[in-house]
Design a protein around this motif. Sequence first.
Motif, PDB file in Angstrom:
ATOM      1  N   GLY A  80       0.582  -0.973   0.195  1.00 41.17           N
ATOM      2  CA  GLY A  80      -0.049  -0.260  -0.311  1.00 41.17           C
ATOM      3  C   GLY A  80       0.927   1.396  -0.302  1.00 41.17           C
ATOM      4  N   HIS A  81       0.657   2.226   0.156  1.00 44.54           N
ATOM      5  CA  HIS A  81       1.151   2.876  -0.065  1.00 44.54           C
ATOM      6  C   HIS A  81       2.125   4.005   1.278  1.00 44.54           C
ATOM      7  CE1 HIS A  81      -1.693   5.329  -2.869  1.00 44.54           C
ATOM      8  NE2 HIS A  81      -2.420   5.153  -2.779  1.00 44.54           N
ATOM      9  N   ASP A  82       1.827   3.091   2.542  1.00 49.78           N
ATOM     10  CA  ASP A  82       2.659   3.566   3.629  1.00 49.78           C
ATOM     11  C   ASP A  82       3.726   2.154   3.476  1.00 49.78           C
ATOM     12  OD1 ASP A  82       1.414   1.177   4.088  1.00 49.78           O
ATOM     13  OD2 ASP A  82       0.373   1.545   5.643  1.00 49.78           O
ATOM     14  N   GLY A  83       3.374   1.518   2.552  1.00 49.99           N
ATOM     15  CA  GLY A  83       4.787   0.417   1.981  1.00 49.99           C
ATOM     16  C   GLY A  83       4.197  -0.857   3.027  1.00 49.99           C
ATOM     17  N   GLN A  84       3.625  -0.941   3.539  1.00 50.27           N
ATOM     18  CA  GLN A  84       3.212  -1.810   4.396  1.00 50.27           C
ATOM     19  C   GLN A  84       2.492  -3.199   3.014  1.00 50.27           C
ATOM     20  OE1 GLN A  84       4.746  -2.869   7.237  1.00 50.27           O
ATOM     21  NE2 GLN A  84       5.129  -1.009   6.914  1.00 50.27           N
ATOM     22  N   VAL A  85       2.783  -4.170   3.576  1.00 50.75           N
ATOM     23  CA  VAL A  85       1.738  -5.539   2.263  1.00 50.75           C
ATOM     24  C   VAL A  85       0.456  -5.632   3.102  1.00 50.75           C
ATOM     25  CG1 VAL A  85       1.910  -8.221   1.838  1.00 50.75           C
ATOM     26  CG2 VAL A  85       3.397  -6.996   2.349  1.00 50.75           C
ATOM     27  N   ASP A  86      -0.238  -5.085   1.668  1.00 47.34           N
ATOM     28  CA  ASP A  86      -1.970  -5.119   1.422  1.00 47.34           C
ATOM     29  C   ASP A  86      -1.803  -6.570   1.209  1.00 47.34           C
ATOM     30  OD1 ASP A  86      -1.862  -3.167   2.953  1.00 47.34           O
ATOM     31  OD2 ASP A  86      -1.736  -1.977   0.866  1.00 47.34           O
ATOM     32  N   ALA A  87      -1.421  -7.255   0.035  1.00 48.30           N
ATOM     33  CA  ALA A  87      -2.287  -8.306  -0.229  1.00 48.30           C
ATOM     34  C   ALA A  87      -0.671  -9.209  -1.234  1.00 48.30           C
ATOM     35  CB  ALA A  87      -2.919  -8.170  -1.452  1.00 48.30           C
ATOM     36  N   ALA A  88      -1.212 -10.119  -2.236  1.00 48.10           N
ATOM     37  CA  ALA A  88       0.197 -10.622  -2.584  1.00 48.10           C
ATOM     38  C   ALA A  88      -0.726 -11.643  -4.197  1.00 48.10           C
ATOM     39  CB  ALA A  88       0.541 -11.765  -1.907  1.00 48.10           C
ATOM     40  N   VAL A  89       0.107 -11.527  -4.896  1.00 48.70           N
ATOM     41  CA  VAL A  89      -0.461 -12.287  -5.959  1.00 48.70           C
ATOM     42  C   VAL A  89       0.411 -13.360  -6.785  1.00 48.70           C
ATOM     43  CG1 VAL A  89       1.065 -10.845  -7.763  1.00 48.70           C
ATOM     44  CG2 VAL A  89      -1.221 -11.967  -8.483  1.00 48.70           C
ATOM     45  N   VAL A  90      -0.192 -14.707  -6.882  1.00 46.75           N
ATOM     46  CA  VAL A  90       0.200 -15.717  -7.301  1.00 46.75           C
ATOM     47  C   VAL A  90       0.089 -16.152  -8.786  1.00 46.75           C
ATOM     48  CG1 VAL A  90       1.195 -18.133  -6.756  1.00 46.75           C
ATOM     49  CG2 VAL A  90       0.661 -16.349  -5.293  1.00 46.75           C
ATOM     50  N   VAL A  91       0.923 -16.372  -9.321  1.00 48.60           N
ATOM     51  CA  VAL A  91       0.963 -16.659 -10.874  1.00 48.60           C
ATOM     52  C   VAL A  91       1.376 -18.188 -11.226  1.00 48.60           C
ATOM     53  CG1 VAL A  91       1.496 -15.880 -13.511  1.00 48.60           C
ATOM     54  CG2 VAL A  91       0.953 -13.940 -11.736  1.00 48.60           C
ATOM     55  N   LEU A  92       1.109 -18.967 -11.910  1.00 44.67           N
ATOM     56  CA  LEU A  92       0.645 -20.249 -12.426  1.00 44.67           C
ATOM     57  C   LEU A  92       0.962 -20.394 -13.765  1.00 44.67           C
ATOM     58  CD1 LEU A  92      -0.801 -21.694  -9.249  1.00 44.67           C
ATOM     59  CD2 LEU A  92       1.105 -22.192  -9.043  1.00 44.67           C
ATOM     60  N   LEU A  93       2.528 -21.378 -14.324  1.00 45.86           N
ATOM     61  CA  LEU A  93       2.159 -21.437 -15.706  1.00 45.86           C
ATOM     62  C   LEU A  93       2.309 -22.816 -15.306  1.00 45.86           C
ATOM     63  CD1 LEU A  93       2.766 -20.960 -18.368  1.00 45.86           C
ATOM     64  CD2 LEU A  93       5.011 -20.251 -17.905  1.00 45.86           C
ATOM     65  N   ASP A  94       1.501 -23.735 -15.756  1.00 52.28           N
ATOM     66  CA  ASP A  94       1.977 -24.673 -16.355  1.00 52.28           C
ATOM     67  C   ASP A  94       2.827 -25.477 -17.715  1.00 52.28           C
ATOM     68  OD1 ASP A  94       1.016 -27.669 -16.371  1.00 52.28           O
ATOM     69  OD2 ASP A  94      -1.482 -27.474 -16.517  1.00 52.28           O
ATOM     70  N   MET A  95       3.753 -26.407 -16.849  1.00 51.51           N
ATOM     71  CA  MET A  95       4.616 -26.980 -17.688  1.00 51.51           C
ATOM     72  C   MET A  95       4.724 -27.925 -18.124  1.00 51.51           C
ATOM     73  SD  MET A  95       6.465 -24.224 -18.560  1.00 51.51           S
ATOM     74  CE  MET A  95       8.140 -24.643 -18.776  1.00 51.51           C
ATOM     75  N   THR A  96       3.505 -29.171 -17.773  1.00 52.70           N
ATOM     76  CA  THR A  96       3.248 -30.412 -17.690  1.00 52.70           C
ATOM     77  C   THR A  96       4.217 -30.650 -19.033  1.00 52.70           C
ATOM     78  OG1 THR A  96       2.308 -30.144 -15.347  1.00 52.70           O
ATOM     79  CG2 THR A  96       2.329 -31.886 -17.434  1.00 52.70           C
ATOM     80  N   GLU A  97       2.408 -30.216 -20.184  1.00 53.21           N
ATOM     81  CA  GLU A  97       2.868 -30.986 -21.001  1.00 53.21           C
ATOM     82  C   GLU A  97       4.264 -30.310 -22.212  1.00 53.21           C
ATOM     83  OE1 GLU A  97       0.885 -32.494 -21.794  1.00 53.21           O
ATOM     84  OE2 GLU A  97      -0.161 -32.993 -20.185  1.00 53.21           O
ATOM     85  N   ARG A  98       4.747 -29.309 -21.626  1.00 56.50           N
ATOM     86  CA  ARG A  98       6.082 -28.596 -22.118  1.00 56.50           C
ATOM     87  C   ARG A  98       7.998 -29.569 -22.141  1.00 56.50           C
ATOM     88  NH1 ARG A  98       8.574 -22.425 -21.792  1.00 56.50           N
ATOM     89  NH2 ARG A  98      10.398 -23.267 -22.837  1.00 56.50           N
ATOM     90  N   LEU A  99       7.094 -29.680 -20.289  1.00 54.30           N
ATOM     91  CA  LEU A  99       7.996 -30.792 -19.827  1.00 54.30           C
ATOM     92  C   LEU A  99       8.396 -31.997 -20.924  1.00 54.30           C
ATOM     93  CD1 LEU A  99       8.109 -29.567 -16.348  1.00 54.30           C
ATOM     94  CD2 LEU A  99      10.147 -29.133 -18.420  1.00 54.30           C
ATOM     95  N   ARG A 100       7.035 -32.527 -20.678  1.00 56.30           N
ATOM     96  CA  ARG A 100       6.804 -34.065 -21.717  1.00 56.30           C
ATOM     97  C   ARG A 100       7.962 -34.289 -23.194  1.00 56.30           C
ATOM     98  NH1 ARG A 100       0.758 -35.107 -19.268  1.00 56.30           N
ATOM     99  NH2 ARG A 100       0.769 -36.144 -16.950  1.00 56.30           N
ATOM    100  N   ALA A 101       6.943 -32.807 -23.571  1.00 56.51           N
ATOM    101  CA  ALA A 101       7.768 -33.016 -24.921  1.00 56.51           C
ATOM    102  C   ALA A 101       8.633 -32.459 -25.159  1.00 56.51           C
ATOM    103  CB  ALA A 101       6.987 -31.535 -25.521  1.00 56.51           C
ATOM    104  N   GLU A 102       9.055 -31.927 -24.146  1.00 56.22           N
ATOM    105  CA  GLU A 102      11.463 -31.478 -24.045  1.00 56.22           C
ATOM    106  C   GLU A 102      11.700 -32.910 -23.881  1.00 56.22           C
ATOM    107  OE1 GLU A 102      11.664 -28.731 -21.057  1.00 56.22           O
ATOM    108  OE2 GLU A 102      11.710 -27.387 -23.078  1.00 56.22           O
ATOM    109  N   ASN A 103      11.289 -33.992 -23.048  1.00 53.40           N
ATOM    110  CA  ASN A 103      11.326 -35.302 -22.250  1.00 53.40           C
ATOM    111  C   ASN A 103      11.603 -36.082 -23.932  1.00 53.40           C
ATOM    112  OD1 ASN A 103      11.567 -34.712 -19.425  1.00 53.40           O
ATOM    113  ND2 ASN A 103      10.013 -35.140 -19.049  1.00 53.40           N
ATOM    114  N   ALA A 104       9.684 -35.475 -24.453  1.00 52.54           N
ATOM    115  CA  ALA A 104       9.803 -36.909 -25.519  1.00 52.54           C
ATOM    116  C   ALA A 104      10.142 -36.390 -26.857  1.00 52.54           C
ATOM    117  CB  ALA A 104       8.411 -36.825 -26.133  1.00 52.54           C
ATOM    118  N   LEU A 105      11.165 -35.246 -27.374  1.00 53.33           N
ATOM    119  CA  LEU A 105      12.456 -34.857 -27.676  1.00 53.33           C
ATOM    120  C   LEU A 105      13.312 -35.691 -27.886  1.00 53.33           C
ATOM    121  CD1 LEU A 105      11.380 -31.041 -28.836  1.00 53.33           C
ATOM    122  CD2 LEU A 105      10.839 -33.052 -30.602  1.00 53.33           C
ATOM    123  N   ARG A 106      14.068 -34.845 -26.260  1.00 52.48           N
ATOM    124  CA  ARG A 106      15.118 -35.974 -25.900  1.00 52.48           C
ATOM    125  C   ARG A 106      14.658 -37.752 -25.990  1.00 52.48           C
ATOM    126  NH1 ARG A 106      15.204 -32.028 -21.905  1.00 52.48           N
ATOM    127  NH2 ARG A 106      13.525 -33.382 -20.507  1.00 52.48           N
TER     128      ARG A 106
END
Length: 691
Positions: free
Chosen positions: A274-300
């Motif tokens: 906030g304006h006073d510099g104190q933590v008012d909240a938090a945000v989390v972002v989740l990027l699903d990497m499952t298929e990409r990692l599977r594809a990379e493993n499949a390519l390897r």
Amino acid sequence: MLDATLYQSMFARSPIGTIVLSASADPVILDVNDAFLRDVGHTREQLVGRLLFAALPAAPEDPDDPYSNGVTALRNALARVLASGEPQSLTTQRYPIRSILPDGREVFVERFWSVTNTPIFGADGSLRCIQHVSIEVTARKQAEEALLLSRREALDAARQAEAERARLGAVLQAAPVGIVLADTRGKVIDANVAHDALWCRHCEPGAAPLDFSEWKGWWADGSARHGQALAVDEWPLAAALRGEPSAHHLIEIETFGASRARRIVVCSAAPIRGHDGQVDAAVVVLLDMTERLRAENALRDADRRKDEFLAMLAHELRNPLAPIMAAAELLVQDAAAPAGVKQASAIIGRQARHLAGLVDDLLDVSRITRGLAVIDKSPLDLSTVVAEAVEQVQPLVASRGHSLALDVQAAPLTVCGDRKRLVQVVANLLNNAAKYTPPGGRIRLAAQAEAGRARLSVSDNGIGMTRELMGRAFELFAQAERDADRAQGGLGIGLAVVRRLVELHGGQIAVDSGGPGQGSCFTLTLPLAPGAAHAGGAQAAQLPAAAGQALEVLVVDDNRDAAQMLGIMVQHFGHAVRTVHTAGEALDQARLHAADVYLLDIGLPGMDGHELARRLRAEAAGAGAVLVAVTGYGGEEAQRAALAAGFDYHFVKPVKGGDLRLLLRDIARARGLGVQERGAAGGARGRYLGR
């Protein structure tokens, strides 16, 4: 009666501005009190005896300003007093007052007044004058306008904030990554659909604070902590709510769905201050990497298998080259006896053919994977394909001491395909079974028609397959890992070629195995050629039914091929059959000639099979018949629906010929013995068959 002196004192000292006007259209100021003089900033001499609108002029009225009408409104009010003899009050009016600045300039100061004009009558009832009372409300009006402006600004700000919130919400929901915002107590402020879909749980804003002990996660970053479970305070959201800076972590999570699936995500979290510099909240972002990692493993994995294939190819090519070179060297030396020359020539021939086979396999997979394979389709009997394939692999089968059992139906299995390619498919399956079955094993090939398709299976009691190998059995080079010592030989591309050839024929192929040492079974299906059932069914239809046991059967299915094949099957069992394709045709046929057994497809257009069954039960033609549901739905709910509609039996497509034959046999026997047909044919009404 008050005396004049007292009245004059009261008039002059009244705190409310008052003037006395003549009773005329253009009134003259007759008297004015001190309060009015203070309000307008004039002296008595400047006002008394002068015309009202000359003594107190206002700024010119602006036609574009709805509030600039003070002079007109006052004139109209005075005119109404003269006309009606009644007091007239005005709503708050803007009536600017002329003022002279110290530098001599004339200006009009905006003023607002609340005015009442009261007629004053004499003892004789005549109108003597008009009392004009005006209360200046400029400060109040300005305060009201300021408040109104403030309200407008607040409403505008609220609308703008709502629009911004809506835009932010749209962006939040449209984002392809999971996003959640939480306050300092861990309560969800908002979460988008991608977040809910990823976790298989809806996060309701404002619900109880998140209990991190419920959320299962493991570090997946390849560090020393890889695979360890996250502690409650290690979740990125918890760290962000403590004010720790944003960070990105690779985490394996467990969803809340019924399957409790695991996904690998990049989890990014950051505090919101906030304006006073104190933590008012938090945000989390989740990027699903499952298929990409599977594809990379499949390519390897594919790259590794390619390298292994190239190494194995070199090995396979050297194997025949070694005896060829040795035999050629012997022939060059011209030192071999005639028998040795013959033997050397035979070795060269066999190994050259082996090399040619390897090259053919490579060319096949190259052409097929690039879509260059040419399929020359024509009607042919699958039994001839089987015979030719068996002839090709018989030497290998015999050399390994296997027994090969064939179970091919007598009636033609006519498919539309390329004879050479289909022989290649069946021979490859038999060849695989022979190679991967220890000496003295058992191999079985079966082929029959099922619901408009030819079904061919090759099973063995060989080394079997793991579930992982079954999942990629039809991929290129999968064989390279099947047996470490490579005793079976081959390039590991045969099954990939088989699958593509089967698909080019409009068919499907699958593999099943109980596991290592439990043998394998490859099953392929191909569509029967249009009209092929007639050719195969003509002879079968001539088979006589047992005396007194022939049934009248009506098949109803909007899929003409399925109806035709089911009819051929019933004919093959020795019963009379008719086929129709709509519920209306079925009712017409039943009324013309009632059947003993009705085989009804449920998914009929217009009137479905359930309604048709109810109609048949309501008519004499179907009241005593046996109704059999034939459907693609096999669950308990489908069985209950069929039972409620009046069906006696329930088959799931594709109908197994053995089950149908036994059912018709039992119905025929019950009918011949005079037993009531419905429900008497080997089971309770609604029995679920054909599993």
